[in-house]
Design a protein around this motif. Structure first.
Motif, short mmCIF file in Angstrom:
data_model
loop_
_atom_site.label_atom_id
_atom_site.label_comp_id
_atom_site.label_asym_id
_atom_site.label_seq_id
_atom_site.Cartn_x
_atom_site.Cartn_y
_atom_site.Cartn_z
N LEU A 72 2.74 1.94 -3.18
CA LEU A 72 1.82 2.24 -4.77
C LEU A 72 1.04 3.98 -4.24
N MET A 73 1.50 4.16 -2.82
CA MET A 73 0.93 5.73 -2.50
C MET A 73 1.56 6.63 -2.85
N MET A 74 3.01 6.06 -2.53
CA MET A 74 3.94 6.79 -2.88
C MET A 74 5.25 6.89 -3.75
N SER A 75 4.31 6.55 -4.97
CA SER A 75 5.25 6.09 -6.27
C SER A 75 6.16 7.67 -6.90
N ASP B 204 0.69 -1.11 0.14
CA ASP B 204 -0.13 -0.49 -0.01
C ASP B 204 0.87 1.07 0.01
N ALA B 205 2.18 1.31 0.83
CA ALA B 205 2.33 2.75 0.78
C ALA B 205 3.10 2.72 0.03
N GLY C 131 9.85 -0.04 -0.03
CA GLY C 131 9.89 -0.97 -0.46
C GLY C 131 10.43 -1.58 0.79
N SER C 132 10.99 -1.62 1.13
CA SER C 132 12.25 -2.49 2.76
C SER C 132 10.97 -3.17 3.34
N VAL C 133 9.94 -2.41 3.80
CA VAL C 133 8.79 -2.91 4.71
C VAL C 133 8.05 -4.95 4.05
N PHE C 134 7.63 -3.51 2.43
CA PHE C 134 7.45 -4.99 1.79
C PHE C 134 8.21 -6.15 1.53
N LEU D 81 14.81 9.66 -6.30
CA LEU D 81 14.46 8.61 -6.08
C LEU D 81 13.36 8.71 -6.02
N PRO D 82 12.27 7.50 -6.27
CA PRO D 82 10.77 7.89 -5.79
C PRO D 82 11.00 7.76 -4.71
N LEU D 83 9.46 7.63 -3.78
CA LEU D 83 9.76 7.32 -2.19
C LEU D 83 9.75 6.17 -2.08
#
Length: 163
Positions: free
Chosen positions: A119-122, A116-117, A138-141, A131-133
């Motif tokens: 997609l929201m921060m892309s 979710d994060a 991505g580290s959480v995923f 770099l995209p946020l």
């Protein structure tokens, strides 16, 4: 069937652990170099490159989440060992299994929240590195996927629960 699943999970977790160990070392070196450049720049030249702070923070976040997943496999995650002195080995084994089930649920949440994060921060961009946020989130995923595999491997490993 359960034995072959367990053996497969052990093989995958061993391989992932080795890869993660190398990746964690690389990320640590990147973090140390980035922070060193910032410190030298700030105190010697009175100006440091703007990217050093972002790279240092990104490195720290990724290092924390990746090594958390590693800690499940080698048993170095935080746990209360006092129960092993209070309860019988059977009760301890049940409690350890419950702990790994809780970790499975936690890492499933990591996958959901991380995705979710991402997609929201892309669309958001880090100012210095461009770099995209979503790289940070991505580290959480990724940690969720890795932690899930490591927790499953521990849960199905009969040797993990012998006291």
């Amino acid at each position: 069937m359960l034995t072959s699943l367990s053996a497969g999970l052990q093989t995958v977790s061993r391989y992932l652990y080795t890869v993660l160990e190398l990746l964690a070392k690389l990320i640590f070196v990147i973090m140390v170099v980035s922070v060193s450049i910032a410190v030298v720049g700030r105190f010697v030249f009175s100006k440091s490159p703007s990217w050093t702070e972002e790279v240092g923070i990104l490195s720290l976040v990724w290092l924390c989440f990746l090594t958390a997943a590693m800690g499940i496999r080698d048993g170095s995650h935080m746990r209360m060992t006092i129960i092993e002195y209070i309860f019988s080995p059977k009760v301890c084994n049940v409690m350890h299994r419950i702990a790994y089930v809780v970790l499975l649920v936690l890492y499933m949440l990591f996958i959901k929240i991380g995705l979710d994060a991402i997609l929201m921060m892309s669309k958001s961009i880090l100012p210095s590195t461009k770099l995209p946020l979503s790289v940070m989130y991505g580290s959480v995923f990724v940690s969720g996927i890795l932690g899930l595999v490591m927790a499953l491997a521990k849960l199905f490993d009969k040797e993990s629960f012998k006291l």
